[in-house]
Design an enzyme around this catalytic site. Structure first.
Site, short mmCIF file in Angstrom:
data_model
loop_
_atom_site.label_atom_id
_atom_site.label_comp_id
_atom_site.label_asym_id
_atom_site.label_seq_id
_atom_site.Cartn_x
_atom_site.Cartn_y
_atom_site.Cartn_z
CB ALA A 78 89.18 -19.33 -55.29
CG ASP A 79 87.16 -15.53 -60.40
OD1 ASP A 79 88.27 -15.57 -60.95
OD2 ASP A 79 86.39 -14.56 -60.53
CD GLN A 80 87.29 -12.45 -53.75
OE1 GLN A 80 88.08 -11.58 -54.10
NE2 GLN A 80 87.03 -12.70 -52.48
#
Length: 167
Positions: A78-80
């Site tokens: 996951a990343d933002q």
């Protein structure tokens, strides 16, 4: 009670306590294994400029790297990314950078692009990017300093120097 039915726990390709807590609270057995990637180099070398595409690339590369080291396991990356207009934000290096980021976001509507990628054996199984538009209220310098005092070292753990979640 766990909703996870895999023989082994899901692997989260991250050291994020918030992401781990979200999975655990959802009843998913999880093990954390950091991907140890140079995210800024990956981003720069990709040539990507769109925040959602960058978040998707980074989530996918994290999941791929860890899933190749753990064949047969289900891995989630996951990343933002956070964008204010054309400006992209990264995790601030220190308190001063965090104060500058918060001051820039104060009173503004910005976008948080969240990406998730699920892989097994380096092969994509699922990927998704969502966008949340958030408006931060205007803040004085004194309010920003009070927030930084309260948040402590956590201000360097997230893009934009703030977290909505509590671990």
């Amino acid at each position: 009670m766990t909703v996870w039915r895999g023989a082994q726990p899901l692997i989260l390709a991250s050291q994020s306590a918030v992401r781990r807590a979200l999975l655990v609270n959802a009843g998913i057995a999880v093990e954390t294994v950091p991907a140890d990637l140079d995210e800024r180099t990956l981003q720069r070398d990709s040539g990507l400029m769109q925040p959602g595409a960058i978040a998707s690339l980074l989530a996918g590369e994290k999941a791929r790297a860890v899933s190749l080291r753990h064949p047969g396991r289900v891995v989630i990356g996951a990343d933002q990314t956070l964008a204010l207009g054309d400006a992209l934000f990264s995790k601030p290096a220190d308190r001063a950078a965090a104060a500058a980021q918060i001051a820039r976001l104060a009173g503004q509507t910005h976008e948080l692009h969240s990406a998730v990628s699920v892989m097994t054996g380096g092969e994509p199984q699922f990927a998704h990017v969502s966008v949340a538009r958030m408006t931060m209220r205007p803040l004085t310098g004194q309010q920003i300093e009070a927030y930084l005092d309260e948040a402590g070292a956590n201000v360097t753990a997230s893009v934009g120097a703030y977290q909505l979640e509590k671990t």
